[in-house]
Structure formats: structure tokens, C-alpha cells
Design a protein around this motif. Structure first.
Motif, mmCIF file in Angstrom:
data_model
loop_
_atom_site.group_PDB
_atom_site.id
_atom_site.type_symbol
_atom_site.label_atom_id
_atom_site.label_comp_id
_atom_site.label_asym_id
_atom_site.label_seq_id
_atom_site.Cartn_x
_atom_site.Cartn_y
_atom_site.Cartn_z
ATOM 1 N N TYR A 1 13.884 21.084 88.767
ATOM 2 C CA TYR A 1 14.354 22.458 88.554
ATOM 3 C C TYR A 1 15.741 22.377 87.923
ATOM 4 C CZ TYR A 1 10.363 23.913 91.330
ATOM 5 O OH TYR A 1 9.080 24.123 91.781
ATOM 6 N N ARG A 2 15.751 22.431 86.587
ATOM 7 C CA ARG A 2 16.989 22.234 85.818
ATOM 8 C C ARG A 2 17.124 23.317 84.744
ATOM 9 N NH1 ARG A 2 19.376 17.152 85.817
ATOM 10 N NH2 ARG A 2 19.701 17.166 83.566
ATOM 11 N N GLN A 3 16.715 24.507 85.037
ATOM 12 C CA GLN A 3 16.740 25.577 84.050
ATOM 13 C C GLN A 3 17.780 26.636 84.425
ATOM 14 O OE1 GLN A 3 15.113 25.346 81.299
ATOM 15 N NE2 GLN A 3 14.003 23.492 81.897
ATOM 16 N N PRO A 4 18.389 27.304 83.413
ATOM 17 C CA PRO A 4 18.128 27.167 81.977
ATOM 18 C C PRO A 4 18.674 25.875 81.386
ATOM 19 C CG PRO A 4 19.949 28.660 82.328
ATOM 20 C CD PRO A 4 19.408 28.345 83.685
ATOM 21 N N THR A 5 19.641 25.276 82.048
ATOM 22 C CA THR A 5 20.074 23.928 81.721
ATOM 23 C C THR A 5 20.751 23.395 82.974
ATOM 24 O OG1 THR A 5 21.256 22.526 80.131
ATOM 25 C CG2 THR A 5 22.404 24.510 80.890
ATOM 26 N N ALA A 6 20.987 22.101 82.985
ATOM 27 C CA ALA A 6 21.603 21.490 84.166
ATOM 28 C C ALA A 6 23.109 21.350 83.952
ATOM 29 C CB ALA A 6 20.995 20.118 84.430
ATOM 30 N N PRO A 7 23.905 21.571 84.984
ATOM 31 C CA PRO A 7 25.356 21.395 84.846
ATOM 32 C C PRO A 7 25.738 20.006 84.355
ATOM 33 C CG PRO A 7 24.856 22.533 86.895
ATOM 34 C CD PRO A 7 23.542 22.079 86.329
#
Length: 393
Positions: free
Chosen positions: A109-115
Motif C-alpha cells: 500500500y504505497r499510493q498515491p506515492t510513498a514518502p
């Protein structure tokens, strides 16, 4: 300048949510455990467990999960000074299913993008990066901006900082964990794309020019060099600029080829697999430890394999990283003893279930949640497992 770090890693971090039940699909799991995750972060933990001064460069969200990760890093003895928040995005979470000995699907779960993909080059402490005895980065760090430019900036800092800036005769290495995860590359799955024509290949080649060590399985080596045959892949990695090529071969163990002509072909270490995820990260931390100790190549590979096998025999990743006496015991005994009773498939909580399997079997698994850095009795193998069972949410 302060004392250089033994190991600085750069890249992913997140929270791994592991079922405390084995042989049960996520839809039926009732109990979970929360663990620090992310391949580079776990590698730093593994190195710290082996007595090395380690730090990680990464980013989290600005949320309770971020607080947990800072606390976990400190507890493991990893410096978190370069772990900074990104308010716009949540801290990544990764779920997995546990079906020993060789099936560990991952759900990112890395949406909309990962920090951790929001690392900026101008924010890096390039003096510390350049001075570190070992710097570890991954292919995933090249998949998006600004992380890609930041990663290459760090690599260039390593290239322009010569050995004379660190202790004389002190081992020094820049390690590129090839870490190929197509789901993180927007164009990797487009129609007609192949391992050698996907966008990652050019970025991998650019990074290899600055690395001294490359580590990956055959799929990852193909993305980086176009070669799948282990010896051909190792030679291609050396031609790309590295001094040591480490090719993880699944059930066949691990192959390491050094520019000086040294070749080490190490078989896996037998292990009763509980959870193959994370073995590759243990392999990576042990690899760093061996490089820093100045060991010969074969000894490093045997030690790293043993570290990975130990983690494959345990449920967790970060908290499962072995201490030196545990690795030495596994090497002395030639196997990793089962620490738990047989696996439970009834749906009841079972923290330590284990199913007999060879490290070779485990090694062909996906990498660890997030790190998916490997599953296997031989971390060498596991760490390089393909991401075929991974999913992204």
C-alpha cells in the motif's frame, strides 16, 4: 568530522503487517503483528545486530506509523537522524500471507506515492554518505523522481570521495541491491516491454558505474545486464564497473565473482522455513558485515547465507535479524534448528509455525514485505527472489 558510519542505507521504509496465523489467507486472518519493514531499513537493522554502526536515509508520512518506525529504529540501534516526514503521504503499509515453505504473497500500500520516493538530493548529508564505509542503495530508489536523482547524487558523492577521506586501510564499498520490482515502475508492464528494454535498464546501468558491489537474483541481473545465466550475469556486472558481483541462484545457492578472479559458489544452508520474507535483508546486512571485516569472498557468502537462513526460520523480518553468536552457531552446526512446533493451518494464532524446507526452496520466494528482500533458507537466494507473488494496492 564525526566518526564515519559503518553502514548507511538509503531507500524504502514502512510497516509490515504479518499474520500471526500460517496457512491462512488474508480474508480469514484474525490476528496480525506489526513490524518495521522496507529492505534498506532491514539491512541497516541486520548490520546493527552484527555490531555495526548503521543509519538509514528514508522518509515516512507524518502519522502514528511514522512514530512507530522511529521508535523501532532506535530500539534496533539504527540512527534515524535522516528519517524525515512527508506530510502529504501516508507511511506505507505492507501485508503478506504465510504459506510455508515457499508461498508468501505480498500486498503493498504505497499510493498515491510513498514518502520514501520523496527523498531530495539537496537534502542529503553528502559528507556523511561519502565517508560511510559501506553505502547501500536499491533499484527501487531509481523508479521515480525525486528519489532517482537523489540516489544518483549519493552515488556520485561516493565516487568523488576517495578512500583517502576515510581511515587508511579501512574497507569501503558502495553496494547496489538490484531490487527489481516491476510494479513500482510505471512503464515496466507496458505491452512489448522486456527486461532489457524497460526504462529501468538504463537507470541501472548508470548506477552500476558508481557501485563497487552488485547483488541480485537472475531476474534482477537480466534487467541490469541483459544476462540471465549466472556466470554471464556476473561477468556483465563486473564489466559494468563493479568489483564484486553476487548472483542469487535460488535452490542452487549463491554465486560471487570478484574482479580479482576469485569465484565462490556457495550452497544453501538447510532450514525449516517459517517465513522466507526478510532472509535477503539478513543476507545484505551480513554481506556488509563481512565486507567491513575484510573477509575473503567465500567466507562472506557462507556467513550471509547463514544469516538469511536464520531469518527464514522465524516469523518476522526486522526483529528476527540474528546476532553474531547465532550466525556462528548455524555455521558450526551446518543447519538452522527449528525453534517452533509444526505449522498450524487451523486458523489459530501460531507465531512460530514451521514447515520443513530447504533454503533452496525458500530462496526462490519473493522478497520481504516491502523489502521482499528475500525468502529462503539461504538468504542469498531468498534475498533475490522474484516479486512474482507481490501485489500493489
Amino acid at each position: 568530522m564525526p566518526e564515519p558510519y559503518d553502514v548507511i542505507t538509503m531507500g524504502r521504509i514502512g510497516v509490515d503487517i504479518y499474520p500471526l496465523q500460517t496457512g491462512v489467507p488474508l480474508a480469514r486472518v484474525e490476528t496480525f503483528g506489526k513490524f518495521l519493514g522496507g529492505s534498506p531499513s532491514n539491512v541497516a537493522v541486520a548490520a546493527a545486530r552484527l555490531g555495526r554502526r548503521a543509519a538509514v536515509i528514508t522518509r515516512t508520512g507524518s502519522d502514528p506509523f511514522a512514530d512507530y518506525l522511529h521508535s523501532a529504529l532506535k530500539e534496533f540501534g539504527v540512527d534515524d537522524r535522516w528519517v524525515t516526514p512527508v506530510a502529504e503521504y501516508p507511511t506505507p503499509v505492507t501485508f503478506c500471507e504465510i504459506f510455508p515453505p515457499d508461498d508468501f504473497p505480498l500486498y503493498f500500500y504505497r499510493q498515491p506515492t510513498a514518502p520514501d520516493l520523496e527523498i531530495h538530493g539537496h537534502e542529503l548529508d553528502l559528507e556523511a554518505v561519502g565517508a560511510a564505509r559501506v553505502f547501500w542503495m536499491t533499484g527501487t530508489g531509481l523508479c521515480a523522481e525525486p528519489s532517482r536523482t537523489a540516489t544518483l547524487t549519493a552515488l556520485r558523492a561516493r565516487s568523488t570521495t576517495g578512500p583517502e577521506s576515510t581511515e587508511a586501510a579501512s574497507p569501503r564499498a558502495t553496494v547496489f541491491d538490484l531490487d527489481w520490482r516491476p510494479m513500482f515502475w510505471p512503464d515496466a508492464s507496458r505491452s512489448g516491454a522486456t527486461a532489457t528494454t524497460c526504462p529501468a535498464s538504463a537507470h541501472y546501468r548508470e548506477a552500476l558505474a558508481h557501485a563497487t558491489v552488485a547483488v541480485g537474483n537472475v531476474d534482477e541481473c537480466e534487467v541490469a545486464t541483459g544476462e540471465r545465466e549466472p556466470y554471464a550475469a556476473a561477468r556483465a556486472l563486473l564489466a559494468a564497473g563493479v568489483e564484486l558481483a553476487v548472483v542469487k541462484r535460488g535452490p542452487a545457492g549463491v554465486l560471487a565473482v570478484h574482479r580479482d578472479g576469485t569465484t565462490a559458489k556457495i550452497p544453501p544452508l538447510p532450514v525449516d522455513v517459517v517465513n522466507g520474507l526478510g532472509a535477503g535483508d539478513a543476507f545484505g546486512g551480513a554481506l556488509c558485515h563481512g565486507l567491513l571485516a575484510g573477509w575473503e569472498t567465500a567466507r562472506i557468502m557462507r556467513y550471509a547465507n547463514a544469516a538469511g537462513a536464520i531469518v527464514a526460520s522465524r516469523l518476522a523480518c526486522s526483529s528476527a535479524m540474528p546476532f553474531p553468536h547465532e550466525v556462528e552457531q548455524a555455521l558450526t552446526e551446518g543447519t538452522v534448528p527449528a525453534e517452533r512446533p509444526a505449522a498450524s493451518t487451523s486458523g489459530s494464532p501460531d507465531m512460530g509455525a514451521s514447515t520443513t524446507g530447504s533454503p533452496g526452496t525458500a530462496a526462490s520466494l519473493p522478497r520481504s514485505p516491502e523489502t521482499a528482500a528475500g525468502a529462503s533458507g539461504s538468504s542469498g537466494m531468498a534475498a533475490g527472489a522474484s516479486g512474482s507473488s507481490e501485489a500493489v494496492a
